[in-house]
Design a protein around this motif. Structure first.
Motif, PDB file in Angstrom:
ATOM      1  N   ARG A  75       0.843  -1.194   0.000  1.00 32.83           N
ATOM      2  CA  ARG A  75       0.000   0.000   0.000  1.00 32.83           C
ATOM      3  C   ARG A  75       0.881   1.249   0.000  1.00 32.83           C
ATOM      4  O   ARG A  75       1.851   1.330   0.765  1.00 32.83           O
ATOM      5  CB  ARG A  75      -0.911   0.031   1.226  1.00 32.83           C
ATOM      6  CG  ARG A  75      -1.916  -1.098   1.236  1.00 32.83           C
ATOM      7  CD  ARG A  75      -2.749  -1.043   2.478  1.00 32.83           C
ATOM      8  NE  ARG A  75      -3.761  -2.084   2.467  1.00 32.83           N
ATOM      9  CZ  ARG A  75      -4.568  -2.319   3.477  1.00 32.83           C
ATOM     10  NH1 ARG A  75      -4.512  -1.597   4.575  1.00 32.83           N
ATOM     11  NH2 ARG A  75      -5.465  -3.281   3.371  1.00 32.83           N
ATOM     12  N   ASP A  76       0.550   2.213  -0.834  1.00 31.44           N
ATOM     13  CA  ASP A  76       1.384   3.406  -0.978  1.00 31.44           C
ATOM     14  C   ASP A  76       1.673   4.108   0.349  1.00 31.44           C
ATOM     15  O   ASP A  76       2.802   4.514   0.598  1.00 31.44           O
ATOM     16  CB  ASP A  76       0.730   4.407  -1.939  1.00 31.44           C
ATOM     17  CG  ASP A  76       0.811   3.965  -3.385  1.00 31.44           C
ATOM     18  OD1 ASP A  76       1.625   3.071  -3.699  1.00 31.44           O
ATOM     19  OD2 ASP A  76       0.043   4.508  -4.208  1.00 31.44           O
ATOM     20  N   LYS A  77       0.656   4.241   1.181  1.00 29.44           N
ATOM     21  CA  LYS A  77       0.806   5.026   2.408  1.00 29.44           C
ATOM     22  C   LYS A  77       1.583   4.313   3.502  1.00 29.44           C
ATOM     23  O   LYS A  77       2.030   4.961   4.458  1.00 29.44           O
ATOM     24  CB  LYS A  77      -0.562   5.446   2.936  1.00 29.44           C
ATOM     25  CG  LYS A  77      -1.281   6.411   2.008  1.00 29.44           C
ATOM     26  CD  LYS A  77      -2.627   6.788   2.567  1.00 29.44           C
ATOM     27  CE  LYS A  77      -3.363   7.728   1.644  1.00 29.44           C
ATOM     28  NZ  LYS A  77      -4.683   8.097   2.180  1.00 29.44           N
ATOM     29  N   THR A  78       1.750   2.992   3.394  1.00 24.37           N
ATOM     30  CA  THR A  78       2.482   2.248   4.435  1.00 24.37           C
ATOM     31  C   THR A  78       3.646   1.435   3.874  1.00 24.37           C
ATOM     32  O   THR A  78       4.257   0.664   4.603  1.00 24.37           O
ATOM     33  CB  THR A  78       1.533   1.320   5.213  1.00 24.37           C
ATOM     34  OG1 THR A  78       0.906   0.408   4.289  1.00 24.37           O
ATOM     35  CG2 THR A  78       0.493   2.102   5.993  1.00 24.37           C
ATOM     36  N   SER A  79       3.965   1.637   2.607  1.00 23.18           N
ATOM     37  CA  SER A  79       5.030   0.839   1.992  1.00 23.18           C
ATOM     38  C   SER A  79       6.424   1.190   2.517  1.00 23.18           C
ATOM     39  O   SER A  79       7.385   0.490   2.217  1.00 23.18           O
ATOM     40  CB  SER A  79       4.993   0.991   0.467  1.00 23.18           C
ATOM     41  OG  SER A  79       5.253   2.333   0.104  1.00 23.18           O
ATOM     42  N   HIS A  80       6.534   2.225   3.312  1.00 18.69           N
ATOM     43  CA  HIS A  80       7.823   2.591   3.914  1.00 18.69           C
ATOM     44  C   HIS A  80       8.090   1.821   5.208  1.00 18.69           C
ATOM     45  O   HIS A  80       9.176   1.918   5.772  1.00 18.69           O
ATOM     46  CB  HIS A  80       7.865   4.104   4.189  1.00 18.69           C
ATOM     47  CG  HIS A  80       6.875   4.555   5.215  1.00 18.69           C
ATOM     48  ND1 HIS A  80       5.510   4.590   4.973  1.00 18.69           N
ATOM     49  CD2 HIS A  80       7.045   4.979   6.487  1.00 18.69           C
ATOM     50  CE1 HIS A  80       4.889   5.029   6.055  1.00 18.69           C
ATOM     51  NE2 HIS A  80       5.799   5.277   6.995  1.00 18.69           N
ATOM     52  N   ILE A  81       7.121   1.028   5.651  1.00 15.69           N
ATOM     53  CA  ILE A  81       7.231   0.320   6.933  1.00 15.69           C
ATOM     54  C   ILE A  81       7.360  -1.180   6.698  1.00 15.69           C
ATOM     55  O   ILE A  81       6.531  -1.795   6.042  1.00 15.69           O
ATOM     56  CB  ILE A  81       5.990   0.582   7.819  1.00 15.69           C
ATOM     57  CG1 ILE A  81       5.849   2.068   8.113  1.00 15.69           C
ATOM     58  CG2 ILE A  81       6.077  -0.227   9.113  1.00 15.69           C
ATOM     59  CD1 ILE A  81       4.536   2.428   8.791  1.00 15.69           C
ATOM     60  N   GLY A  82       8.406  -1.748   7.273  1.00 15.32           N
ATOM     61  CA  GLY A  82       8.553  -3.196   7.290  1.00 15.32           C
ATOM     62  C   GLY A  82       8.208  -3.711   8.678  1.00 15.32           C
ATOM     63  O   GLY A  82       8.436  -3.020   9.672  1.00 15.32           O
ATOM     64  N   THR A  83       7.652  -4.893   8.734  1.00 18.26           N
ATOM     65  CA  THR A  83       7.339  -5.517  10.024  1.00 18.26           C
ATOM     66  C   THR A  83       8.149  -6.800  10.143  1.00 18.26           C
ATOM     67  O   THR A  83       8.053  -7.679   9.284  1.00 18.26           O
ATOM     68  CB  THR A  83       5.834  -5.838  10.126  1.00 18.26           C
ATOM     69  OG1 THR A  83       5.093  -4.627   9.964  1.00 18.26           O
ATOM     70  CG2 THR A  83       5.504  -6.464  11.473  1.00 18.26           C
ATOM     71  N   ILE A  84       8.939  -6.875  11.185  1.00 19.52           N
ATOM     72  CA  ILE A  84       9.724  -8.077  11.467  1.00 19.52           C
ATOM     73  C   ILE A  84       8.883  -8.956  12.385  1.00 19.52           C
ATOM     74  O   ILE A  84       8.303  -8.480  13.361  1.00 19.52           O
ATOM     75  CB  ILE A  84      11.074  -7.721  12.114  1.00 19.52           C
ATOM     76  CG1 ILE A  84      11.923  -6.922  11.122  1.00 19.52           C
ATOM     77  CG2 ILE A  84      11.802  -8.976  12.574  1.00 19.52           C
ATOM     78  CD1 ILE A  84      13.219  -6.384  11.695  1.00 19.52           C
ATOM     79  N   PHE A  85       8.825 -10.239  12.069  1.00 25.98           N
ATOM     80  CA  PHE A  85       7.990 -11.151  12.855  1.00 25.98           C
ATOM     81  C   PHE A  85       8.648 -12.529  12.925  1.00 25.98           C
ATOM     82  O   PHE A  85       9.546 -12.857  12.153  1.00 25.98           O
ATOM     83  CB  PHE A  85       6.591 -11.270  12.235  1.00 25.98           C
ATOM     84  CG  PHE A  85       6.593 -11.909  10.865  1.00 25.98           C
ATOM     85  CD1 PHE A  85       6.404 -13.278  10.723  1.00 25.98           C
ATOM     86  CD2 PHE A  85       6.809 -11.155   9.725  1.00 25.98           C
ATOM     87  CE1 PHE A  85       6.425 -13.878   9.470  1.00 25.98           C
ATOM     88  CE2 PHE A  85       6.823 -11.737   8.473  1.00 25.98           C
ATOM     89  CZ  PHE A  85       6.636 -13.107   8.347  1.00 25.98           C
ATOM     90  N   GLY A  86       8.164 -13.316  13.877  1.00 26.25           N
ATOM     91  CA  GLY A  86       8.554 -14.720  13.955  1.00 26.25           C
ATOM     92  C   GLY A  86      10.015 -14.972  14.240  1.00 26.25           C
ATOM     93  O   GLY A  86      10.562 -15.986  13.802  1.00 26.25           O
TER      94      GLY A  86
END
Length: 168
Positions: A75-86
């Motif tokens: 998504r354009d508005k949140t593509s600057h955020i990565g989420t690290i998981f697991g």
């Protein structure tokens, strides 16, 4: 003993399933998913997970011994955020630098796709908090009762690391 870390694809879904089930069973307070739900999932579900996110697995020879994932929204508005998981390392491989190596690998990938990375960690997981702080993460909030594990509520610190400090 030969240790390696690599991003896996759908053809290695069984390795992802194996280490993920070990993690969920061995450390249920660190994951939102529960072991029985994921044990019942078909292998195709794990294969799809490797398509939807970058899944990195640490191997000793051909045996999975650790994992970490990175999801970046399209998504354009949140593509600057990565989420690290697991993030998980088998107990016998801890304190040997494997978690740092996994995180360095994930962060290197994140730098090619995002401008910051987020993660959540249980407030009482001192080893993980120490690692994340050492890697430059900052706590920006705490989610009360983020998980309910066997009737016990677990709060999570929400953490961020900016990958483009000059733009903050």
């Amino acid at each position: 003993m030969s240790l390696s870390i690599r991003q896996i694809g759908p053809d290695e879904a069984e390795a992802y399933r194996t280490i993920r089930l070990i993690a969920l069973e061995g450390d249920p307070a660190s994951f939102a998913s529960d072991v029985q739900t994921e044990r019942d999932r078909p292998l195709d579900w794990y294969a799809q997970g490797t398509r939807d996110a970058a899944i990195f697995v640490a191997f000793e020879d051909d045996r999975p011994v650790g994992m970490a994932g990175l999801f970046v929204s399209d998504r354009d508005k949140t593509s600057h955020i990565g989420t690290i998981f697991g993030v998980y390392v088998l107990p016998q491989y801890r304190r040997a630098g494997l978690a740092v190596a996994l995180m360095d690998t994930v962060i290197a990938r994140a730098k090619t796709k995002a401008r910051q990375v987020h993660l959540g960690v249980a407030v009482d997981n001192c080893a993980a908090l120490k690692l994340y702080h050492r890697l430059g993460f900052q706590t920006y909030g705490t989610e009360p009762r983020a998980l309910n594990v066997d009737g016990r509520f677990i709060d999570e610190h929400l953490m961020v690391r900016f990958l483009d400090k000059e733009d903050r």
